[in-house]
Write a protein that holds these residues in place. Structure first.
Motif, short mmCIF file in Angstrom:
data_model
loop_
_atom_site.label_atom_id
_atom_site.label_comp_id
_atom_site.label_asym_id
_atom_site.label_seq_id
_atom_site.Cartn_x
_atom_site.Cartn_y
_atom_site.Cartn_z
N VAL A 145 0.86 -1.19 0.00
CA VAL A 145 0.00 0.00 0.00
C VAL A 145 0.89 1.24 0.00
O VAL A 145 1.87 1.31 0.77
CB VAL A 145 -0.92 0.06 1.25
CG1 VAL A 145 -1.88 1.24 1.15
CG2 VAL A 145 -1.70 -1.23 1.42
N ILE A 146 0.57 2.19 -0.88
CA ILE A 146 1.32 3.45 -0.92
C ILE A 146 0.32 4.60 -0.83
O ILE A 146 -0.60 4.70 -1.65
CB ILE A 146 2.13 3.59 -2.23
CG1 ILE A 146 3.07 2.39 -2.42
CG2 ILE A 146 2.93 4.89 -2.23
CD1 ILE A 146 3.85 2.40 -3.74
N ALA A 147 0.48 5.43 0.20
CA ALA A 147 -0.42 6.58 0.39
C ALA A 147 0.31 7.84 -0.07
O ALA A 147 1.40 8.14 0.43
CB ALA A 147 -0.83 6.71 1.85
N ILE A 148 -0.30 8.55 -1.01
CA ILE A 148 0.35 9.75 -1.56
C ILE A 148 -0.58 10.94 -1.40
O ILE A 148 -1.73 10.92 -1.86
CB ILE A 148 0.66 9.58 -3.07
CG1 ILE A 148 1.47 8.30 -3.32
CG2 ILE A 148 1.40 10.80 -3.62
CD1 ILE A 148 1.54 7.90 -4.79
N ARG A 149 -0.09 11.98 -0.73
CA ARG A 149 -0.86 13.24 -0.66
C ARG A 149 -0.12 14.24 -1.53
O ARG A 149 1.08 14.47 -1.36
CB ARG A 149 -0.93 13.76 0.77
CG ARG A 149 -1.74 15.07 0.88
CD ARG A 149 -1.65 15.64 2.28
NE ARG A 149 -2.68 16.64 2.56
CZ ARG A 149 -2.40 17.94 2.75
NH1 ARG A 149 -1.17 18.39 2.68
NH2 ARG A 149 -3.38 18.79 3.03
N ASP A 150 -0.86 14.83 -2.46
CA ASP A 150 -0.16 15.78 -3.32
C ASP A 150 -1.13 16.74 -3.98
O ASP A 150 -2.33 16.74 -3.69
CB ASP A 150 0.70 15.05 -4.37
CG ASP A 150 1.98 15.82 -4.65
OD1 ASP A 150 2.93 15.72 -3.86
OD2 ASP A 150 2.01 16.57 -5.64
N ASN A 151 -0.56 17.58 -4.82
CA ASN A 151 -1.35 18.57 -5.57
C ASN A 151 -1.88 17.87 -6.82
O ASN A 151 -1.21 17.85 -7.85
CB ASN A 151 -0.45 19.74 -5.92
CG ASN A 151 -1.20 20.92 -6.50
OD1 ASN A 151 -2.44 20.96 -6.49
ND2 ASN A 151 -0.46 21.89 -7.01
N PHE A 152 -3.06 17.26 -6.71
CA PHE A 152 -3.64 16.50 -7.81
C PHE A 152 -4.81 17.28 -8.40
O PHE A 152 -5.67 17.79 -7.66
CB PHE A 152 -4.15 15.15 -7.31
CG PHE A 152 -3.05 14.18 -6.92
CD1 PHE A 152 -2.06 13.82 -7.83
CD2 PHE A 152 -3.03 13.64 -5.65
CE1 PHE A 152 -1.07 12.91 -7.47
CE2 PHE A 152 -2.04 12.72 -5.27
CZ PHE A 152 -1.06 12.36 -6.19
N GLY A 153 -4.84 17.34 -9.72
CA GLY A 153 -5.94 18.04 -10.38
C GLY A 153 -6.28 17.37 -11.69
O GLY A 153 -5.76 16.30 -12.00
N PRO A 154 -7.14 18.01 -12.48
CA PRO A 154 -7.54 17.41 -13.75
C PRO A 154 -6.43 17.50 -14.79
O PRO A 154 -6.45 16.82 -15.81
CB PRO A 154 -8.75 18.23 -14.17
CG PRO A 154 -8.64 19.52 -13.43
CD PRO A 154 -7.88 19.23 -12.17
N GLU A 155 -5.46 18.37 -14.58
CA GLU A 155 -4.36 18.49 -15.56
C GLU A 155 -3.03 18.71 -14.85
O GLU A 155 -3.00 19.13 -13.69
CB GLU A 155 -4.64 19.67 -16.50
CG GLU A 155 -4.83 20.95 -15.75
CD GLU A 155 -5.17 22.14 -16.66
OE1 GLU A 155 -5.10 23.28 -16.17
OE2 GLU A 155 -5.49 21.90 -17.83
N THR A 156 -1.96 18.38 -15.58
CA THR A 156 -0.62 18.64 -15.05
C THR A 156 -0.26 20.09 -15.31
O THR A 156 -0.45 20.59 -16.42
CB THR A 156 0.41 17.70 -15.71
OG1 THR A 156 0.17 16.38 -15.22
CG2 THR A 156 1.84 18.10 -15.36
N VAL A 157 0.22 20.76 -14.27
CA VAL A 157 0.69 22.14 -14.42
C VAL A 157 2.10 22.18 -13.84
O VAL A 157 2.30 21.89 -12.66
CB VAL A 157 -0.22 23.14 -13.64
CG1 VAL A 157 0.28 24.56 -13.84
CG2 VAL A 157 -1.67 22.99 -14.06
N MET A 158 3.07 22.47 -14.69
CA MET A 158 4.45 22.52 -14.22
C MET A 158 4.76 23.96 -13.80
O MET A 158 4.55 24.89 -14.57
CB MET A 158 5.43 22.13 -15.35
CG MET A 158 5.14 20.78 -15.98
SD MET A 158 5.48 19.41 -14.87
CE MET A 158 7.26 19.45 -14.80
N ARG A 159 5.25 24.08 -12.58
CA ARG A 159 5.66 25.42 -12.11
C ARG A 159 7.11 25.36 -11.65
O ARG A 159 7.48 24.46 -10.89
CB ARG A 159 4.79 25.88 -10.94
CG ARG A 159 3.36 26.12 -11.28
CD ARG A 159 2.64 26.89 -10.15
NE ARG A 159 1.28 27.19 -10.57
CZ ARG A 159 0.26 26.33 -10.45
NH1 ARG A 159 0.44 25.16 -9.88
NH2 ARG A 159 -0.94 26.67 -10.86
#
Ligand SMILES: C[S@@+](CC[C@H](N)C(=O)[O-])C[C@H]1O[C@@H](n2cnc3c(N)ncnc32)[C@H](O)[C@@H]1O
Length: 226
Positions: A145-159
């Motif tokens: 099991v791998i739990a990932i919390r991140d900035n997830f959205g409908p599209e990838t935005v590279m900053r």
């Protein structure tokens, strides 16, 4: 791929060092850390020997308190590429029972030949140039099991932008503050035999949060090996 500490934003914030020291003392538990313990609790069988667990991008390793304080026995290992944060954890956590050697300075992209039962990556993938290489290494651990919390959205935005809240003289430093297309991440993990479910983040619950002025849509992917 350990960044030279000279150019690593995490090495140049007295505020971060103070906060990560407080958390290493078990203070100011993050909602995300509490939620991580709740997500992984059903996967920790108290009747068996404690599962090995990798906290990828651990800061000073304070997530360990969130399991310990809930009586969830595990063999905690923390990995982070910022030497000063690992040093904070190594100097504080042994007094609460975590051996210093369980905190290792290194990059997630360099994980090799290490097996873990469970893994988590909180608030860290966003700082990677791409999600594929770190997740390829994370799944190489065989974690069920791998739990990932991140900035997830409908599209990838590279900053690739400055932080702006670093110590004086370092505010020219830039870092990635990426948002990932959640479907692409799920499909990527499926190629490695993981089924991922998305969970709302307890603290922001779908709302946008500004992190040093950048829009963040925190949510969770819980990837379970089929
Ligand atoms: C926002 S902090 C998160 C710390 C902790 N997981 C939390 O949720 O509070 C991001 C951490 O990831 C680490 N980091 C970023 N990219 C990394 C990489 N590729 N390998 C190892 N550590 C990384 C940084 O040094 C920093 O400590």
């Amino acid at each position: 791929m350990i960044p030279d500490p000279q150019f690593n934003i995490w090495e140049h914030s007295a505020n971060v060092r103070q906060l990560y020291a407080r958390r290493a003392h078990g203070l100011d538990e993050m909602d995300a850390a509490a939620q991580c313990a709740a997500i992984l609790a059903p996967h920790i069988n108290q009747a068996l020997s404690p599962p090995s667990f990798l906290d990828a991008g651990c800061g000073s390793g304070y997530l360990w308190h969130s399991f310990k304080s809930r009586g969830l026995a595990m063999e905690y290992h923390g990995l982070d590429y910022s030497p000063s944060l690992i040093d904070i954890g190594r100097s504080i956590l042994p007094q609460y029972g975590l051996p210093a050697e369980r905190l290792v300075c290194g990059s997630i992209e360099d994980i090799h030949y290490q097996n873990f039962d469970l893994a988590a990556m909180l608030n860290t993938l966003t700082f990677c140039p791409d999600f594929r290489q770190p997740l390829d290494r994370l799944v190489s651990t065989g974690a069920r099991v791998i739990a990932i919390r991140d900035n997830f959205g409908p599209e990838t935005v590279m900053r690739w932008e400055t932080d702006g809240y670093l110590d004086e003289g370092y505010n020219h430093l830039k870092a990635y503050w990426n948002q990932w297309n959640i479907t692409e991440v799920k499909d990527f993990l499926a190629e490695y035999g993981y089924e991922s479910i998305e969970l709302p983040d307890r603290r922001v619950n779908g709302a946008m949060e500004l992190v040093v002025g950048k829009p963040y849509y925190w949510s969770w992917l819980v990837a379970v090996k089929k």
